[in-house]
Design a protein around this motif. Structure first.
Motif, PDB file in Angstrom:
ATOM      1  N   LEU A  15     -14.150 -15.092  -5.156  1.00 11.56           N
ATOM      2  CA  LEU A  15     -13.840 -13.676  -4.973  1.00 11.56           C
ATOM      3  C   LEU A  15     -12.340 -13.412  -4.965  1.00 11.56           C
ATOM      4  CD1 LEU A  15     -16.388 -12.405  -2.314  1.00 11.56           C
ATOM      5  CD2 LEU A  15     -16.161 -11.653  -4.677  1.00 11.56           C
ATOM      6  N   SER A  16     -11.582 -14.294  -4.357  1.00 15.58           N
ATOM      7  CA  SER A  16     -10.141 -14.071  -4.240  1.00 15.58           C
ATOM      8  C   SER A  16      -9.424 -14.116  -5.587  1.00 15.58           C
ATOM      9  CB  SER A  16      -9.520 -15.081  -3.284  1.00 15.58           C
ATOM     10  OG  SER A  16      -9.560 -16.385  -3.833  1.00 15.58           O
ATOM     11  N   HIS A  17     -10.102 -14.568  -6.618  1.00 17.25           N
ATOM     12  CA  HIS A  17      -9.503 -14.626  -7.949  1.00 17.25           C
ATOM     13  C   HIS A  17     -10.246 -13.761  -8.972  1.00 17.25           C
ATOM     14  CE1 HIS A  17      -7.725 -18.156  -6.051  1.00 17.25           C
ATOM     15  NE2 HIS A  17      -6.732 -17.983  -6.896  1.00 17.25           N
ATOM     16  N   HIS A  18     -11.254 -13.010  -8.535  1.00 19.62           N
ATOM     17  CA  HIS A  18     -12.050 -12.194  -9.449  1.00 19.62           C
ATOM     18  C   HIS A  18     -11.359 -10.849  -9.661  1.00 19.62           C
ATOM     19  CE1 HIS A  18     -15.411  -9.988 -11.149  1.00 19.62           C
ATOM     20  NE2 HIS A  18     -15.987 -11.159 -11.361  1.00 19.62           N
ATOM     21  N   PRO A  19     -11.046 -10.499 -10.910  1.00 22.69           N
ATOM     22  CA  PRO A  19     -10.274  -9.276 -11.183  1.00 22.69           C
ATOM     23  C   PRO A  19     -10.960  -7.988 -10.700  1.00 22.69           C
ATOM     24  CG  PRO A  19     -10.723 -10.477 -13.233  1.00 22.69           C
ATOM     25  CD  PRO A  19     -11.334 -11.250 -12.126  1.00 22.69           C
ATOM     26  N   GLU A  20     -12.271  -7.868 -10.847  1.00 17.25           N
ATOM     27  CA  GLU A  20     -12.960  -6.651 -10.405  1.00 17.25           C
ATOM     28  C   GLU A  20     -12.919  -6.519  -8.886  1.00 17.25           C
ATOM     29  OE1 GLU A  20     -16.873  -6.103 -12.094  1.00 17.25           O
ATOM     30  OE2 GLU A  20     -16.188  -6.960 -13.986  1.00 17.25           O
ATOM     31  N   PHE A  21     -13.075  -7.627  -8.185  1.00 14.53           N
ATOM     32  CA  PHE A  21     -13.014  -7.596  -6.723  1.00 14.53           C
ATOM     33  C   PHE A  21     -11.604  -7.233  -6.270  1.00 14.53           C
ATOM     34  CE2 PHE A  21     -12.300  -9.708  -2.606  1.00 14.53           C
ATOM     35  CZ  PHE A  21     -13.280  -9.070  -1.865  1.00 14.53           C
ATOM     36  N   LEU A  22     -10.596  -7.812  -6.893  1.00 20.48           N
ATOM     37  CA  LEU A  22      -9.209  -7.510  -6.531  1.00 20.48           C
ATOM     38  C   LEU A  22      -8.887  -6.042  -6.791  1.00 20.48           C
ATOM     39  CD1 LEU A  22      -7.448 -10.736  -7.869  1.00 20.48           C
ATOM     40  CD2 LEU A  22      -8.010 -10.151  -5.495  1.00 20.48           C
ATOM     41  N   ASP A  23      -9.430  -5.486  -7.882  1.00 20.99           N
ATOM     42  CA  ASP A  23      -9.226  -4.068  -8.185  1.00 20.99           C
ATOM     43  C   ASP A  23      -9.882  -3.196  -7.127  1.00 20.99           C
ATOM     44  OD1 ASP A  23      -8.290  -1.932  -9.904  1.00 20.99           O
ATOM     45  OD2 ASP A  23     -10.392  -1.633 -10.466  1.00 20.99           O
ATOM     46  N   ILE A  25     -10.415  -3.973  -3.987  1.00 23.99           N
ATOM     47  CA  ILE A  25      -9.604  -4.084  -2.771  1.00 23.99           C
ATOM     48  C   ILE A  25      -8.357  -3.205  -2.888  1.00 23.99           C
ATOM     49  CG2 ILE A  25      -8.187  -5.665  -1.388  1.00 23.99           C
ATOM     50  CD1 ILE A  25     -11.204  -5.991  -0.978  1.00 23.99           C
ATOM     51  N   MET A  26      -7.695  -3.226  -4.045  1.00 25.95           N
ATOM     52  CA  MET A  26      -6.492  -2.402  -4.237  1.00 25.95           C
ATOM     53  C   MET A  26      -6.830  -0.916  -4.131  1.00 25.95           C
ATOM     54  SD  MET A  26      -4.170  -4.514  -7.063  1.00 25.95           S
ATOM     55  CE  MET A  26      -4.610  -3.383  -8.314  1.00 25.95           C
ATOM     56  N   GLN A  27      -7.969  -0.495  -4.713  1.00 26.48           N
ATOM     57  CA  GLN A  27      -8.377   0.909  -4.626  1.00 26.48           C
ATOM     58  C   GLN A  27      -8.660   1.301  -3.173  1.00 26.48           C
ATOM     59  OE1 GLN A  27     -11.689   1.834  -7.210  1.00 26.48           O
ATOM     60  NE2 GLN A  27     -10.757   0.753  -8.931  1.00 26.48           N
ATOM     61  N   PHE A  32      -7.129   4.165   1.820  1.00 25.53           N
ATOM     62  CA  PHE A  32      -6.827   4.085   3.247  1.00 25.53           C
ATOM     63  C   PHE A  32      -5.416   4.607   3.516  1.00 25.53           C
ATOM     64  CE2 PHE A  32      -5.448   1.967   7.124  1.00 25.53           C
ATOM     65  CZ  PHE A  32      -6.530   2.182   7.954  1.00 25.53           C
ATOM     66  N   ALA A  33      -4.459   4.195   2.684  1.00 26.31           N
ATOM     67  CA  ALA A  33      -3.071   4.634   2.847  1.00 26.31           C
ATOM     68  C   ALA A  33      -2.944   6.141   2.654  1.00 26.31           C
ATOM     69  CB  ALA A  33      -2.165   3.887   1.874  1.00 26.31           C
ATOM     70  N   ALA A  34      -3.806   6.714   1.813  1.00 25.49           N
ATOM     71  CA  ALA A  34      -3.779   8.156   1.551  1.00 25.49           C
ATOM     72  C   ALA A  34      -4.525   8.948   2.616  1.00 25.49           C
ATOM     73  CB  ALA A  34      -4.371   8.446   0.176  1.00 25.49           C
ATOM     74  N   GLY A  35      -5.053   8.264   3.629  1.00 26.69           N
ATOM     75  CA  GLY A  35      -5.733   8.948   4.714  1.00 26.69           C
ATOM     76  C   GLY A  35      -7.227   9.080   4.540  1.00 26.69           C
ATOM     77  N   ARG A  36      -7.759   8.539   3.464  1.00 26.94           N
ATOM     78  CA  ARG A  36      -9.201   8.602   3.239  1.00 26.94           C
ATOM     79  C   ARG A  36      -9.856   7.399   3.913  1.00 26.94           C
ATOM     80  NH1 ARG A  36     -10.608   9.109  -2.757  1.00 26.94           N
ATOM     81  NH2 ARG A  36     -12.660   9.259  -1.824  1.00 26.94           N
ATOM     82  N   LYS A  37     -10.306   7.601   5.123  1.00 27.85           N
ATOM     83  CA  LYS A  37     -10.927   6.511   5.876  1.00 27.85           C
ATOM     84  C   LYS A  37     -12.031   7.063   6.761  1.00 27.85           C
ATOM     85  CE  LYS A  37      -6.599   6.740   8.272  1.00 27.85           C
ATOM     86  NZ  LYS A  37      -5.399   6.037   8.573  1.00 27.85           N
TER      87      LYS A  37
END
Length: 65
Positions: A15-23, A25-27, A32-37
């Motif tokens: 999982l830590s190297h899977h591009p879709e999973f990493l994407d 997590i980034m989204q 979360f940073a934008a206040g959507r939590k």
């Protein structure tokens, strides 16, 4: 090379190297940073079935004497 006999399990490594999973997590981090939590209670209400739906069908009591 990574020693798979260490504390790192294969699923975590994959999982830590899977591009879709990493994407994903980034989204999630951006939202979360934008206040959507959600609070834990809000998440439970959104994801888990309601308690009343856990009840099965009512069983009839036998009226035979």
């Amino acid at each position: 090379m990574i020693d798979l006999s260490s504390a790192v399990d294969r699923e975590s490594l994959a999982l830590s190297h899977h591009p879709e999973f990493l994407d994903l997590i980034m989204q999630s981090r951006a939202q979360f940073a934008a206040g959507r939590k959600l609070s834990l209670d809000q998440m439970r209400r959104a994801v888990l079935p309601s308690r009343s739906s856990k009840k099965g069908p009512r069983r009839r009591r036998s009226t035979v004497s």
